[in-house]
Design an enzyme around this catalytic site. Structure first.
Site, mmCIF file in Angstrom:
data_model
loop_
_atom_site.group_PDB
_atom_site.id
_atom_site.type_symbol
_atom_site.label_atom_id
_atom_site.label_comp_id
_atom_site.label_asym_id
_atom_site.label_seq_id
_atom_site.Cartn_x
_atom_site.Cartn_y
_atom_site.Cartn_z
ATOM 1 N N ARG A 41 0.820 -1.217 0.000
ATOM 2 C CA ARG A 41 0.000 0.000 0.000
ATOM 3 C C ARG A 41 0.855 1.269 0.000
ATOM 4 N NH1 ARG A 41 -5.057 -1.520 4.062
ATOM 5 N NH2 ARG A 41 -6.436 -2.304 2.421
ATOM 6 N N GLY A 331 -7.083 -8.653 1.297
ATOM 7 C CA GLY A 331 -5.736 -8.773 1.857
ATOM 8 C C GLY A 331 -5.134 -10.158 1.707
HETATM 9 C C1 3PG Z 1 -8.563 -2.149 5.315
HETATM 10 O O1 3PG Z 1 -7.419 -2.536 5.516
HETATM 11 O O2 3PG Z 1 -9.526 -2.918 5.200
HETATM 12 C C2 3PG Z 1 -8.795 -0.675 5.137
HETATM 13 O O3 3PG Z 1 -7.643 0.050 5.425
HETATM 14 C C3 3PG Z 1 -9.972 -0.208 5.965
HETATM 15 O O4 3PG Z 1 -9.729 -0.464 7.319
HETATM 16 P P1 3PG Z 1 -10.953 -0.800 8.276
HETATM 17 O O5 3PG Z 1 -11.494 -2.132 7.829
HETATM 18 O O6 3PG Z 1 -10.386 -0.829 9.659
HETATM 19 O O7 3PG Z 1 -11.971 0.296 8.089
#
Ligand code: 3PG
Ligand code: MG
Length: 378
Positions: A41, A331
């Site tokens: 990122r 992710g």
């Molecule tokens: C993520 O990693 O999903 C985003 O940065 C958003 O973060 P969050 O799910 O804590 O809002």
């Protein structure tokens, strides 16, 4: 999707520009200090920053990190992220975690005003956070002339291809532990795709509804009926074999005791499925290789444990070698692809998890709407 882009900012020389990125990155401890564990990122934010710096702008960067819930929590400090940015671009100022202030998550107008104070322009590049109606996502674009950064614009362009005109056959591969996290996505996808492959523990809620015995595997009983409804479309492929472990034995560690077993069809009582088996992996790979458009989100098993990573790796290989237009979001699937060195094989690797799912599901996001309203361009 006609987002305002960097070029619309005009002459940025000497201007103070606030950039909102998604620098919510995993941190690791090394020699007693925290550092960035995965810079995917961070790298994605660099093109916007260099674009502005090369044109003489004074650049300040801001982001959230983790979920400190509105108070100052040391381990969520931006310090390690700031260090990583400064290794690349020392002239960029990096603000402290936006979520240290409760006003960020509550979408406070007052917090947005404080944040915007002293800046001439706003660049929103945080695609991964664009599904959150937080102050930096939806309120700051009302206050300053605001555009999408390079990453934001690219994400919207690449994902839009799957939303607007996916070429057929369109195959979606959806995994992860909980079907509740993906039900909205599945319901919207089923209208557009030719086939949905369902893997990961979420498959067990579907399998139970089809009369398969799943032993002690994770099942969300309250969702079985909805899964049965989706099965009626005949578009869903479920795994047929599973890599299992006896209940009570630990899993999730990188190399656990090798006591896993493969079961085809029913899983006996006392066992739980933690990955799809080799036969399912072969079937899924062959469906994937026939696709012309591909979406992959979510692992097929407990990927971080090498006993249960085979299914996810097989899917990653199939997606990476396919000639389809391929988008990978989330992710875990993105990390698996990069860890296996397969990232170059896909058309687009999204920096968003929840954001990419919600965009595919709904066709827009709060962060996109906020930019498109152009309310800050008085
Ligand atoms: C993520 O990693 O999903 C985003 O940065 C958003 O973060 P969050 O799910 O804590 O809002
Ligand atoms: Mg998230």
């Amino acid at each position: 999707m006609n987002l305002p882009k960097l070029g619309e900012l005009g002459d940025v020389s000497g201007k103070s520009v606030l950039v909102r990125a998604d620098l919510n990155v995993p941190l690791v401890e090394r020699d007693g200090a925290m550092e960035v564990g995965d810079s995917f990122r961070i790298e994605a934010t660099i093109p916007t920053l260099t674009w502005l710096l090369e044109r003489g702008a004074k650049v300040t960067l801001c982001s959230h990190l983790g979920r400190p819930k509105g108070s100052v929590v040391d381990r969520y400090s931006m310090k390690p992220v700031r260090a990583a940015i400064h290794e690349r671009l020392p002239e960029v100022e990096v603000l402290e975690n936006l979520r240290f202030d409760p006003g960020e998550e509550s979408g406070s107008k007052e917090f947005a005003e404080r944040l915007a104070q002293g800046f001439d322009l706003y660049v929103f590049d945080a695609f991964g956070a664009a599904h959150r109606a937080h102050a930096s996502v939806v309120e700051v674009p009302r206050l300053l002339p605001s555009v999408a950064g390079v990453n934001m614009a690219m994400e919207v362009e690449k994902l839009s291809k799957l939303i607007e005109a996916p070429t057929s056959p369109y195959v979606a591969v959806v995994g992860g532990a909980k079907v509740s996290d993906k039900l909205g996505l599945l319901k919207s996808l089923i209208e557009k795709v030719d086939k949905v492959i369902v893997g990961g523990a979420m498959a067990f809620t579907f399998l139970v509804g089809q009369g398969v015995k799943v032993g002690n595997s994770l099942v969300q009983e309250e969702l079985v009926d909805q899964c049965n409804e989706l099965m009626k479309t005949k578009k869903i492929s479920l795994p047929v074999d599973f890599v299992c472990l006896q209940t009570g034995k630990p899993f999730g560690v990188p190399d656990g005791e090798p006591s896993q077993q493969i079961f085809e069809g029913d899983i006996p009582e006392g066992w739980l499925g933690l990955d799809i088996g080799p036969k399912s992996a072969r079937i899924f790979a062959s469906v994937i290789s026939s696709a012309s458009s591909l979406l992959w989100n979510g692992p097929m098993g407990v990927y971080e444990d090498s006993r249960f990573s085979g299914g996810t790796i097989a899917v990653a290989r199939a997606v990476a070698t396919s000639k389809a237009y391929s988008v990978v979001g989330g992710g875990d699937s993105a990390a698996a692809l990069r860890k296996e060195g397969l990232a170059d094989g896909v058309s687009h690797l999204s920096t968003g998890g929840g954001a990419s799912l919600e965009f595919i599901e709904k066709g827009t996001l709060p962060g996109i709407e906020a930019l498109n309203q152009r309310l800050g361009w008085h």
